[in-house]
Design a protein around this motif. Structure first.
Motif, PDB file in Angstrom:
ATOM      1  N   PRO A 105       0.740  -1.191   0.067  1.00 44.05           N
ATOM      2  CA  PRO A 105       0.136   0.052   0.005  1.00 44.05           C
ATOM      3  C   PRO A 105       0.796   1.359   0.119  1.00 44.05           C
ATOM      4  N   ASP A 106       1.984   1.083   0.574  1.00 39.43           N
ATOM      5  CA  ASP A 106       2.759   2.496   0.843  1.00 39.43           C
ATOM      6  C   ASP A 106       3.721   2.581  -0.487  1.00 39.43           C
ATOM      7  N   GLY A 107       3.637   1.695  -1.229  1.00 37.41           N
ATOM      8  CA  GLY A 107       4.563   1.776  -2.542  1.00 37.41           C
ATOM      9  C   GLY A 107       5.952   1.275  -2.488  1.00 37.41           C
ATOM     10  N   ARG A 108       6.518   0.965  -1.212  1.00 38.38           N
ATOM     11  CA  ARG A 108       7.778   1.144  -0.895  1.00 38.38           C
ATOM     12  C   ARG A 108       8.371  -0.646  -1.317  1.00 38.38           C
ATOM     13  N   LEU A 109       7.331  -1.447  -1.119  1.00 37.55           N
ATOM     14  CA  LEU A 109       7.799  -2.860  -1.526  1.00 37.55           C
ATOM     15  C   LEU A 109       6.891  -3.443  -2.707  1.00 37.55           C
ATOM     16  N   MET A 110       7.458  -4.284  -3.390  1.00 27.69           N
ATOM     17  CA  MET A 110       6.626  -5.111  -4.388  1.00 27.69           C
ATOM     18  C   MET A 110       6.928  -6.626  -4.095  1.00 27.69           C
ATOM     19  N   ALA A 111       5.843  -7.359  -4.199  1.00 26.81           N
ATOM     20  CA  ALA A 111       6.044  -8.835  -4.152  1.00 26.81           C
ATOM     21  C   ALA A 111       5.636  -9.699  -5.519  1.00 26.81           C
ATOM     22  N   VAL A 112       6.415 -10.410  -5.782  1.00 26.94           N
ATOM     23  CA  VAL A 112       6.579 -11.142  -7.090  1.00 26.94           C
ATOM     24  C   VAL A 112       6.607 -12.722  -6.884  1.00 26.94           C
ATOM     25  N   GLY A 113       5.695 -13.453  -7.579  1.00 27.40           N
ATOM     26  CA  GLY A 113       5.689 -14.811  -7.456  1.00 27.40           C
ATOM     27  C   GLY A 113       5.960 -15.471  -8.763  1.00 27.40           C
ATOM     28  N   ASN A 114       6.758 -16.563  -8.909  1.00 24.23           N
ATOM     29  CA  ASN A 114       7.131 -16.853 -10.193  1.00 24.23           C
ATOM     30  C   ASN A 114       6.545 -18.619 -10.155  1.00 24.23           C
ATOM     31  N   GLU A 115       6.605 -19.044 -11.283  1.00 26.85           N
ATOM     32  CA  GLU A 115       6.196 -20.485 -11.563  1.00 26.85           C
ATOM     33  C   GLU A 115       6.630 -21.457 -10.692  1.00 26.85           C
ATOM     34  N   GLU A 116       7.672 -21.365 -10.290  1.00 24.95           N
ATOM     35  CA  GLU A 116       8.571 -22.395  -9.435  1.00 24.95           C
ATOM     36  C   GLU A 116       8.098 -22.006  -8.048  1.00 24.95           C
ATOM     37  N   GLY A 117       7.134 -21.311  -7.476  1.00 24.90           N
ATOM     38  CA  GLY A 117       6.863 -21.013  -6.293  1.00 24.90           C
ATOM     39  C   GLY A 117       7.656 -20.040  -5.335  1.00 24.90           C
TER      40      GLY A 117
END
Length: 256
Positions: free
Chosen positions: A63-75
């Motif tokens: 929400p504060d824009g400081r972090l981004m979470a990314v998930g890939n096909e391998e988990g």
């Protein structure tokens, strides 16, 4: 009329998310790259720190824009910290299960935790609140993040996750819809069975919860009461096609 056309260099996009302050547009797809576009000057930010070993399934800004979470096909789920025009990895975890790749990544509105789910596993990743024990040999997590809880064999497929505006309640939808209470260790406190759900969304004020799925039926629940036991189904609307996504307008009066 389009304001700007962006060359994706052949990538087929699967997921995208806007930065809360509109500083970036993050986009992922069938290749192994995460594209971050600076919306202020349309600059394409790309580097080794935004690469993945397999196709990206989902991306979500905090929400504060400081972090981004990314998930890939391998988990593999990685947390990136935005630092000017770069993104730095600060935390990684592996989501295991029958299907490792995350179907959904959703941040709580208060930014305290993120829900990461696949077909049979739900992981709650949150900021560490417990102080380091004196004499502990385990080094503190510099990112401040850790896995708070992992829920397996939920009895429902986690196709969609929605979080209440106050961040206390989490709606997990699949073969049914279950309400988890974050203040009670994410225990299930309510269950509805209205068909196979593919998408869900809580209204910005937390008064309404909407779900839709294979039954081609839009379901609206009244979640205005402080007592979860009093939450109830309001009505169903028949849709022409299977619903894959839901979104509320900024004000509830604007509707879905």
């Amino acid at each position: 009329k389009p304001v700007l056309n962006i060359d994706l260099k052949g990538m087929v996009p699967l997921s995208a998310d806007w930065h809360p302050q509109d500083q970036y547009l993050a986009m992922t797809g069938q290749d192994t790259s995460i594209y971050a576009f600076e919306t202020t000057n349309a600059r394409h930010v790309l580097g080794h720190y935004l690469q993945s070993t397999s196709p990206i399934e989902d991306v979500a800004f905090a929400p504060d824009g400081r972090l981004m979470a990314v998930g890939n096909e391998e988990g593999v789920v990685a947390m990136y910290s935005s630092n000017g025009s770069t993104f730095v990895t600060i935390y990684e975890m592996v989501l295991t299960g029958a299907t490792g790749s995350p179907h959904t990544i959703v941040w709580s509105p208060n930014g305290v935790y993120a829900i990461i789910g696949n077909a049979d596993t739900l992981a709650i990743v949150g900021k560490s609140t417990a102080p380091q024990r004196p004499g502990s040999k385990v080094p503190p997590k510099t990112s401040g993040f850790g896995v708070r809880k992992v829920v397996r064999d939920m009895g429902t497929v986690a196709n969609a996750v929605a979080i209440h505006s106050q961040s206390r309640y989490v709606a997990v939808s699949g073969t049914d819809t279950r309400i988890l209470d974050a203040s009670d260790d994410f225990c299930c406190v309510k269950r509805w069975d209205q068909g196979y759900v593919l998408a869900s969304a809580w209204s910005p004020d937390g008064i309404w919860l909407a779900t839709i799925g294979k039954s081609q039926r839009l379901t609206i629940y009244d979640t205005s009461s402080e007592l979860v036991a009093e939450w109830r189904l309001m009505f169903n609307l028949q849709a022409e096609k299977t619903g894959l996504a839901l979104s509320w307008g900024p004000a509830v009066v604007q509707g879905l």
